[in-house]
Structures are given as C-alpha cells and as structure tokens.
Design a protein around this motif. Structure first.
Motif, PDB file in Angstrom:
ATOM      1  N   TYR A   1      -5.562  12.930   5.416  1.00  4.63           N
ATOM      2  CA  TYR A   1      -6.181  13.632   4.307  1.00  4.63           C
ATOM      3  C   TYR A   1      -6.536  12.948   3.120  1.00  4.63           C
ATOM      4  O   TYR A   1      -5.566  12.140   2.281  1.00  4.63           O
ATOM      5  N   GLY A   2      -7.822  13.180   2.729  1.00  5.49           N
ATOM      6  CA  GLY A   2      -8.350  12.370   1.734  1.00  5.49           C
ATOM      7  C   GLY A   2      -7.925  12.838   0.298  1.00  5.49           C
ATOM      8  O   GLY A   2      -8.107  12.024  -0.498  1.00  5.49           O
ATOM      9  N   TYR A   3      -7.326  13.779   0.110  1.00  2.24           N
ATOM     10  CA  TYR A   3      -6.961  14.352  -1.287  1.00  2.24           C
ATOM     11  C   TYR A   3      -5.744  13.280  -1.935  1.00  2.24           C
ATOM     12  O   TYR A   3      -5.606  13.354  -2.927  1.00  2.24           O
TER      13      TYR A   3
ATOM     14  N   ASN B   1      -4.789  21.278   2.338  1.00  2.87           N
ATOM     15  CA  ASN B   1      -6.078  21.001   2.996  1.00  2.87           C
ATOM     16  C   ASN B   1      -7.048  22.416   2.924  1.00  2.87           C
ATOM     17  O   ASN B   1      -8.195  22.019   2.526  1.00  2.87           O
TER      18      ASN B   1
ATOM     19  N   LYS C   1     -10.264  23.060   0.797  1.00  2.00           N
ATOM     20  CA  LYS C   1     -11.655  23.450   1.030  1.00  2.00           C
ATOM     21  C   LYS C   1     -12.050  24.687   0.108  1.00  2.00           C
ATOM     22  O   LYS C   1     -13.307  24.888  -0.189  1.00  2.00           O
TER      23      LYS C   1
ATOM     24  N   TYR D   1     -12.847  12.298  -2.881  1.00  2.00           N
ATOM     25  CA  TYR D   1     -13.387  13.329  -3.427  1.00  2.00           C
ATOM     26  C   TYR D   1     -14.700  13.658  -3.069  1.00  2.00           C
ATOM     27  O   TYR D   1     -15.254  15.085  -2.611  1.00  2.00           O
TER      28      TYR D   1
ATOM     29  N   SER E   1     -16.935  12.417  -0.800  1.00  2.00           N
ATOM     30  CA  SER E   1     -17.081  12.391   0.538  1.00  2.00           C
ATOM     31  C   SER E   1     -16.576  13.742   1.121  1.00  2.00           C
ATOM     32  O   SER E   1     -17.250  14.411   1.810  1.00  2.00           O
ATOM     33  N   ASP E   2     -15.225  14.215   0.490  1.00  2.00           N
ATOM     34  CA  ASP E   2     -14.836  15.517   1.254  1.00  2.00           C
ATOM     35  C   ASP E   2     -15.712  16.596   0.478  1.00  2.00           C
ATOM     36  O   ASP E   2     -16.005  17.842   1.325  1.00  2.00           O
TER      37      ASP E   2
ATOM     38  N   ARG F   1     -18.955  16.691   2.422  1.00  2.00           N
ATOM     39  CA  ARG F   1     -18.756  17.135   3.979  1.00  2.00           C
ATOM     40  C   ARG F   1     -18.749  18.544   4.010  1.00  2.00           C
ATOM     41  O   ARG F   1     -19.112  19.299   4.833  1.00  2.00           O
ATOM     42  N   SER F   2     -17.861  19.265   2.957  1.00  2.00           N
ATOM     43  CA  SER F   2     -17.660  20.560   2.848  1.00  2.00           C
ATOM     44  C   SER F   2     -19.050  21.324   2.807  1.00  2.00           C
ATOM     45  O   SER F   2     -19.260  22.547   3.104  1.00  2.00           O
TER      46      SER F   2
ATOM     47  N   ASN G   1     -20.298  13.052   5.268  1.00  2.00           N
ATOM     48  CA  ASN G   1     -19.491  12.381   4.322  1.00  2.00           C
ATOM     49  C   ASN G   1     -20.616  11.495   3.395  1.00  2.00           C
ATOM     50  O   ASN G   1     -21.547  11.573   3.705  1.00  2.00           O
TER      51      ASN G   1
END
Length: 306
Positions: A124-126, A180, A184, A235, A237-238, A241-242, A247
């Motif tokens: 989990y990147g957060y 997560n 998103k 943040y 990268s995520d 990706r979103s 990424n």
C-alpha cells in the motif's frame, strides 16, 4: 514554558510511545488504538519534537477546528482526514488543539507475522505519502471507517482469547482495503489538481531531456520528479497509475523512448551518443531497454525509418 529541543528519538516498542505521550500502557504490546476526544485530550507536553517509529501509525481525525501543525508545517486537515506512516519514517510532533478528536492506531510488524497481511501492507503506497497528501473522506466514507474502528476498539478492549488476533487482523485488512479504494476515488475527484500535476510532470521531464541535463545528472529519476513537484514519490506513482495506467518509473521510460525515437530518426548521432545524451552510463543498457519496449534494436528502428 521552555520550548522543547529538537531531538530525534526512536521508539522500538508501542509501550515506549505511550509512555512518551503520557498514556497508560497498551493492553496489547503489539497493537494499540487510542481515541483522543474531549474526555481524553491529546497531550504533547512530554512528546519529542521528532521521532522514528518501529511500527505502523494510522491517524484518523474525526473532528478538527483550525489548522494543525505536523512537524514544522501547518496543514488544513478536515474532519475525516487520515494519515499513514510506515516503520522507520520520521514522524515529527503534532500539535492538536482542544477541539481536535482523533483515533491513533499503532501496529507493530510482529503483530502481523505469519499472516498474508504482513506482506500485503507493504504494497500500500499511501504509507509513504507526505503529510500534505492525506486521505480526505466523504461523510459516507467517514462512517464506514468509524464502524471498522469501533469493532477493532471493542475487540482490543475485550478479554483476549484465541480468536482476538484473527478478528483484529481481519478488521485491519478491511480498513486498509477501504483506504485503498477511497484514495483511488480521491485521485479521480481531484481531477483538476491531478491534471495540473500531470502537465507539470511532462514539462519537467521535457525540460530535463531537451536541455540535456541528463548528460551531467544521469537518467531522470522518480525522486527528482517528486522533488520538483513537491510531492512524495509514492503519491506521484499512484496518481499516475490511476490516471494513465503507468507508475512514475514506467512514465519516465516512455519519455526516454519517445526522445530516443526522435533522436534516432532526426539526427545522425550514433546509438552510443544518443544513449549518453539521455543519461545512460552504458549504451548496452539503453539498447536493451529500447528493444524490450519497441521489439527492435535502435539501429533496426533507424533503418526502418530511412
């Protein structure tokens, strides 16, 4: 009152953290959930200015009036804001006012040993986001998170039995899955802000490659981009990706390929010269990346466009 001196303190155990903040010993040595409210206000008088934890920390602000100081900076954390820290990150003191209510959840990695969540939580990147990248919950999301916290609190305050750890870990996994999902959603609902980050990211990379900074500084990195944008690498990268399905590292590689194709078809530079121009230390590394992405070597690509 004498100001506290800046000092770095590492907390190995959750009990040490409780003691520093003037809290009673946790009921479980490897996990703690404390609810700060009017009856149980947050007291930072004994706390260090900066600390490093050997465990995970999740802060869930349920009520707040005014701005909060986190470390050296102030942030506007709304009711329903959540912040996440992984072990070995610099925390910094948090000055809560009398009208700030929050839950603070501390989880030692040893509590998760032998469970799939021990590995999953690291994905989990957060947990590596910066303080200004907090999760801001909607009213409906806030109620969902509150319901999970209440179940965990009830379980942790009950008599420990053979099912306690299994139940708490199940709730923790549910909590992280919801977070997560909600992050998103936040990437989508903050479309204007994120589109601005996307444009700035592209502009920074273009300037880096067009001005040949790579000749002196090497390949552009995710860390370089995040520093220029003033956001955390995770943040960035995520968020990418979103929005674009890549990424930050993948996005950088795509930009390098685009620039390589441009140089291969628009100049007479050798493959080695183009590789060095882009920041590659070894031309073979450039050729390998290009072949993997394009299915052709740089020379084969150039000949196909003669």
């Amino acid at each position: 009152m004498k100001a506290k001196e800046d000092k770095l303190i590492r907390f190995i155990s959750i009990s040490e953290s409780h003691q520093a903040f003037g809290l009673p010993a946790p009921q479980h040595p490897l996990i703690s959930l404390v609810h700060f409210n009017k009856e149980n206000p947050f007291n930072t008088a004994m706390a260090p200015i900066y600390d490093v934890l050997s465990f995970y920390k999740i802060t869930f602000i349920t009520r707040n009036r005014g701005r909060l100081k986190y470390g050296r900076n102030y942030y506007d954390y709304d009711e329903g804001s959540m912040l996440f820290l992984a072990p070995n990150q610099l925390v910094g003191s948090t000055d809560y006012n009398s009208e700030t209510y929050c839950y603070i959840l501390l989880i030692h990695p040893d509590f998760l040993l032998g469970h799939p969540l021990a590995r999953k939580i690291k994905q989990y990147g957060y947990f590596s986001y910066a303080s200004n990248e907090a999760l801001h919950l909607s009213d409906a999301e806030r109620e969902i998170i509150l319901s999970v916290y209440r179940i965990m609190q009830q379980e942790l305050n009950s008599r420990v039995d053979e099912f306690s750890q299994e139940v708490v870990i199940a709730q923790l996994e549910l909590l992280l899955s919801y977070v997560n999902r909600f992050y998103k959603r936040q990437f989508i609902t903050r479309k204007v802000v994120n589109n601005d980050i996307l444009q700035k990211t592209e502009s920074i990379l273009d300037d880096y490659l067009n001005n040949q900074l790579s000749l002196h500084q090497g390949l552009p990195t995710v860390h370089y981009l995040s520093e220029q944008l003033n956001i955390s690498p995770g943040y960035l990268s995520d968020m990418l990706r979103s929005h674009i399905g890549q990424n930050a590292q993948q996005y950088i590689r795509e930009k390098l390929i685009e620039k390589a194709k441009e140089r291969l078809t628009g100049t007479d530079l050798t493959v080695a010269e183009i590789a060095y121009e882009l920041g590659f230390e070894h031309p073979q590394s450039f050729s390998k990346m290009f072949r993997i992405r394009m299915g052709l070597s740089p020379l084969e690509f150039r000949k196909s466009h003669d």
